[in-house]
Design a protein around this motif. Sequence first.
Motif, PDB file in Angstrom:
ATOM      1  N   ILE A  13     -13.089  -1.388  -9.815  1.00  0.00           N
ATOM      2  CA  ILE A  13     -12.717   0.272  -9.146  1.00  0.00           C
ATOM      3  C   ILE A  13     -13.261   1.214  -9.266  1.00  0.00           C
ATOM      4  O   ILE A  13     -13.751   1.530 -10.494  1.00  0.00           O
ATOM      5  CB  ILE A  13     -11.720   0.410 -10.421  1.00  0.00           C
ATOM      6  CG1 ILE A  13      -9.496  -0.635  -9.900  1.00  0.00           C
ATOM      7  CG2 ILE A  13     -10.760   1.581 -10.091  1.00  0.00           C
ATOM      8  CD1 ILE A  13      -9.059  -0.450 -10.716  1.00  0.00           C
ATOM      9  N   PHE A  20      -5.838   8.388 -11.700  1.00  0.00           N
ATOM     10  CA  PHE A  20      -5.337   7.740 -10.124  1.00  0.00           C
ATOM     11  C   PHE A  20      -5.913   6.290 -10.516  1.00  0.00           C
ATOM     12  O   PHE A  20      -4.521   5.177 -10.782  1.00  0.00           O
ATOM     13  CB  PHE A  20      -5.181   7.814  -8.626  1.00  0.00           C
ATOM     14  CG  PHE A  20      -4.304   7.130  -8.393  1.00  0.00           C
ATOM     15  CD1 PHE A  20      -2.626   8.359  -8.200  1.00  0.00           C
ATOM     16  CD2 PHE A  20      -4.820   6.500  -7.701  1.00  0.00           C
ATOM     17  CE1 PHE A  20      -2.296   7.283  -7.047  1.00  0.00           C
ATOM     18  CE2 PHE A  20      -4.346   5.600  -6.948  1.00  0.00           C
ATOM     19  CZ  PHE A  20      -2.235   6.584  -6.225  1.00  0.00           C
ATOM     20  N   GLY A  21      -7.154   6.197 -11.243  1.00  0.00           N
ATOM     21  CA  GLY A  21      -7.668   5.040 -11.091  1.00  0.00           C
ATOM     22  C   GLY A  21      -6.837   4.400 -12.840  1.00  0.00           C
ATOM     23  O   GLY A  21      -7.286   3.220 -12.335  1.00  0.00           O
ATOM     24  N   SER A  24      -4.155   3.226 -11.161  1.00  0.00           N
ATOM     25  CA  SER A  24      -4.112   1.633 -10.861  1.00  0.00           C
ATOM     26  C   SER A  24      -4.888  -0.010 -11.317  1.00  0.00           C
ATOM     27  O   SER A  24      -4.414  -0.774 -10.835  1.00  0.00           O
ATOM     28  CB  SER A  24      -5.178   1.701  -8.919  1.00  0.00           C
ATOM     29  OG  SER A  24      -5.598   0.851  -8.844  1.00  0.00           O
ATOM     30  N   THR A  71     -11.353   2.394  -3.597  1.00  0.00           N
ATOM     31  CA  THR A  71     -12.754   3.323  -4.462  1.00  0.00           C
ATOM     32  C   THR A  71     -11.706   4.463  -4.311  1.00  0.00           C
ATOM     33  O   THR A  71     -11.448   5.453  -3.625  1.00  0.00           O
ATOM     34  CB  THR A  71     -13.885   3.440  -3.668  1.00  0.00           C
ATOM     35  OG1 THR A  71     -14.536   2.776  -3.211  1.00  0.00           O
ATOM     36  CG2 THR A  71     -13.790   4.866  -3.444  1.00  0.00           C
ATOM     37  N   TYR A  72     -11.701   4.784  -5.303  1.00  0.00           N
ATOM     38  CA  TYR A  72     -10.349   6.219  -5.876  1.00  0.00           C
ATOM     39  C   TYR A  72     -11.435   7.724  -5.434  1.00  0.00           C
ATOM     40  O   TYR A  72     -12.178   7.879  -7.049  1.00  0.00           O
ATOM     41  CB  TYR A  72      -9.613   6.335  -6.474  1.00  0.00           C
ATOM     42  CG  TYR A  72      -8.756   4.909  -5.964  1.00  0.00           C
ATOM     43  CD1 TYR A  72      -7.762   5.036  -5.818  1.00  0.00           C
ATOM     44  CD2 TYR A  72      -8.274   3.543  -7.450  1.00  0.00           C
ATOM     45  CE1 TYR A  72      -6.864   4.353  -5.543  1.00  0.00           C
ATOM     46  CE2 TYR A  72      -7.540   2.768  -7.778  1.00  0.00           C
ATOM     47  CZ  TYR A  72      -6.686   3.255  -5.990  1.00  0.00           C
ATOM     48  OH  TYR A  72      -5.837   2.098  -5.924  1.00  0.00           O
ATOM     49  N   TYR A  95     -10.942   2.118   0.982  1.00  0.00           N
ATOM     50  CA  TYR A  95     -11.318   3.076   0.740  1.00  0.00           C
ATOM     51  C   TYR A  95      -9.952   4.120   1.014  1.00  0.00           C
ATOM     52  O   TYR A  95      -9.209   3.821   1.735  1.00  0.00           O
ATOM     53  CB  TYR A  95     -12.343   4.062   1.849  1.00  0.00           C
ATOM     54  CG  TYR A  95     -12.575   5.236   1.373  1.00  0.00           C
ATOM     55  CD1 TYR A  95     -12.948   6.070   0.472  1.00  0.00           C
ATOM     56  CD2 TYR A  95     -11.906   6.219   2.329  1.00  0.00           C
ATOM     57  CE1 TYR A  95     -12.689   6.800  -0.505  1.00  0.00           C
ATOM     58  CE2 TYR A  95     -11.416   7.967   1.960  1.00  0.00           C
ATOM     59  CZ  TYR A  95     -11.967   8.283   0.372  1.00  0.00           C
ATOM     60  OH  TYR A  95     -11.598   9.847  -0.207  1.00  0.00           O
ATOM     61  N   PRO A  96      -8.616   4.105   0.242  1.00  0.00           N
ATOM     62  CA  PRO A  96      -7.649   4.835   0.189  1.00  0.00           C
ATOM     63  C   PRO A  96      -7.260   6.514   0.698  1.00  0.00           C
ATOM     64  O   PRO A  96      -6.518   6.647   1.183  1.00  0.00           O
ATOM     65  CB  PRO A  96      -7.213   4.296  -0.864  1.00  0.00           C
ATOM     66  CG  PRO A  96      -7.973   3.645  -1.982  1.00  0.00           C
ATOM     67  CD  PRO A  96      -9.021   4.101  -1.861  1.00  0.00           C
ATOM     68  N   GLY A  97      -8.123   7.160  -0.202  1.00  0.00           N
ATOM     69  CA  GLY A  97      -8.470   8.642   0.433  1.00  0.00           C
ATOM     70  C   GLY A  97      -7.838   9.283   2.029  1.00  0.00           C
ATOM     71  O   GLY A  97      -8.587   8.505   2.774  1.00  0.00           O
ATOM     72  N   PHE A 137      -1.898   0.139  -3.794  1.00  0.00           N
ATOM     73  CA  PHE A 137      -1.216   0.549  -5.283  1.00  0.00           C
ATOM     74  C   PHE A 137      -0.040   0.672  -3.755  1.00  0.00           C
ATOM     75  O   PHE A 137       0.907   1.544  -5.286  1.00  0.00           O
ATOM     76  CB  PHE A 137      -1.866   2.594  -4.941  1.00  0.00           C
ATOM     77  CG  PHE A 137      -1.912   3.614  -3.881  1.00  0.00           C
ATOM     78  CD1 PHE A 137      -0.868   4.307  -2.964  1.00  0.00           C
ATOM     79  CD2 PHE A 137      -3.250   3.281  -3.445  1.00  0.00           C
ATOM     80  CE1 PHE A 137      -0.900   4.520  -2.472  1.00  0.00           C
ATOM     81  CE2 PHE A 137      -3.071   4.648  -2.465  1.00  0.00           C
ATOM     82  CZ  PHE A 137      -2.523   4.871  -2.355  1.00  0.00           C
TER      83      PHE A 137
ATOM     84  N   GLY B 307       1.597   5.476  -4.156  1.00  0.00           N
ATOM     85  CA  GLY B 307       0.622   5.908  -4.664  1.00  0.00           C
ATOM     86  C   GLY B 307       1.537   7.122  -5.718  1.00  0.00           C
ATOM     87  O   GLY B 307       0.946   7.707  -6.776  1.00  0.00           O
TER      88      GLY B 307
END
Lengths: 293, 371
Positions: A13, A20-21, A24, A71-72, A95-97, A137, B307
């Motif tokens: 991670i 958030f990390g 998760s 990757t957060y 990469y969720p962002g 997530f 999330g």
Amino acid sequence: MSVLIDQTSRVLIQGIAGNFGKFSARDLKSYGTQVVAGVAQGREVKEVEGVPVYPDVRSACRETGANAIITYVPAVVAFDAVLDACDAGCKVVVYPGDGLPVQDAIEVRAAARANGAVIVGPNTPGVISPGKAKLGFMPSFCYTQGRLGVISRSGSLSYEACLRLTNAGIGQSTVIGIGGDPVKGLNAAEAVELLHNDADTDAILYLGEIGGNDEYAVARYAARAGAKPTAALIVGKAAPPGKKMGHAAAMVGSHADSHGAKVAALRAAGVRVADKLAGLAAAAQAALDAAKS
Amino acid sequence: MLLTESQSKDMLRAHGIAVPEGLLIRKPDQIKRWRGELPVAIKAQVASGGRGKAGGVLRANGVAEAQFAAKQLCDMKFGGEAPRALLVEPWVAHEREMYLAITIDVTAGGYVVLYSPKGGVEVENNAPLQYAFGSPRAFRAHALRKLLGEAEPDAGLRERLITLVRRMLYLATAADAMTVEINPLTVVDGKLIALDAKIVRDEAAAFRHADLAAEMEDARKREPKAMARALADNLMMVWLDGEVGLISGGAGMTMAAMDMIADAGAKPACFLDCSSNPTPAGYKLAFSILDSEPQVKAILFSIFGGGTQIDRVALTLHDVLKARKSKKPVVIRMNGTGREACDAYMKEVGLLNHDSLEAAVADVVQKAGAA
């Protein structure tokens, strides 16, 4: 074997020390996924949630054998974080962002391909192979193991859809969130190929929306000889033209972007398109039944 | 963000691409400042497509005629938008109208070049030639040359087109542009001139472009008040003018709920996605906007959180609803990570957390109809 991840995946991670990390890390571990390493740029920490933290991805991978990354980090540094992951030789990066500039998404994608890696995202909840591993997530209770591969441009819609599938007794092999952005690390055409070549997937469900041309790639796949039976739901029927619907790519600019044009193209290619959310499980079941016959 | 023609042409000019020398005016009588040639083209400056077909470009042979045309354009609307300014340019006599663009394509994983030897307002009727290359660094002039050879017999023109695409690509990279479109592109004395242009810049890149950030701020100010408030606080909102308010999370689920409301015979009031600001302030603002709009008769709060941990959302919503003054009916459907806690929080404010989106939509449509 499922696609992208399975029970042997060793997860790293990036950004593990943020709220958030941490969330998760706990969430992935409780799903039984092996979280073996973390990276936390700008923070002096040795360990987070029982996971050792390393100064960079390369040393983390070398020490722990990590081979899948989530990757957060914020969009402004995402490009550099993903390059760190690619340079370390990692083959699967989620990469969720959201809010990643398209230029950066193009370069991230190109860097991954040059390294033989796959980036999933941006703007995605990640990937889950129910019962095996989770790199994202999404709410775990929505999923159950099975033989339907799912691809979705929207995170929230994939939770809703998979909960309906699970309640209808339809399990999933792998659920891939390709994300809602105009340039994706893994687009629908590529995600469909992964599921096509997966021995654990009998049929495919595609969750699409207005704007962009991913839906036409799915239609091209479904029309080809030997394609796995495919079902779909396209949202955005009630959206007016010329307005961006949250996702950077969800906008009806031309006729091809519209709900009607996409549904017609998918149906012409033999895809079982559900008219509404309520018909989703039946369309997916019909695709699975077609795979048996 | 879609730029106006004059903004787009300023960027083209700055990157060495020829455009007619124009004058930008804010009021019709400012046309007296024109010192260029006659006749002139007077062009409404709006950020929406289809302007040419809608009569947004007029030709005038003299100053009086130009002033009259300018007044006429200022009273018109294009896609609901009044012209922000007028662009006055010399009328360029031309024979050819070509179409040339670079734009983002998801299947290509980046940019494609689109070229049609026949451009103009009817370009959508001819499918353009397409060269997909993805990353700007993967662009190859020789690949484009080969493709243009099929459509463009004039070898000299082919080379000028390739040089032009290179400049458009530099512009796109430097300015974070997702689309740079020239239509029509014409040839005058062997030289390529962009008669009209459209540039779309990437709003996600505003953090590294002060001019783009300022432009987005201006665009927000032009929106109706409710929209401006939502956008300023990072809520993604599109006003749809119906009676069923919708507060949601995630673009896909928001659209799914909109579709379901429409299928139930009602009309959604908005697309309102709170997932970029799932905080007490964000939800409070969402309710405050919908509560203050008289045409909104009932509100559906629908979130499937992953999330966004839904137990936290439920607690926030509980507090927002307790403090809320409006009597408009609220219907709830929450599910996701931490869902066990939701029902109890909602019960405390006298609301039922519906099991399914279908049940919640039926309830809110019924309540909106009864109000």
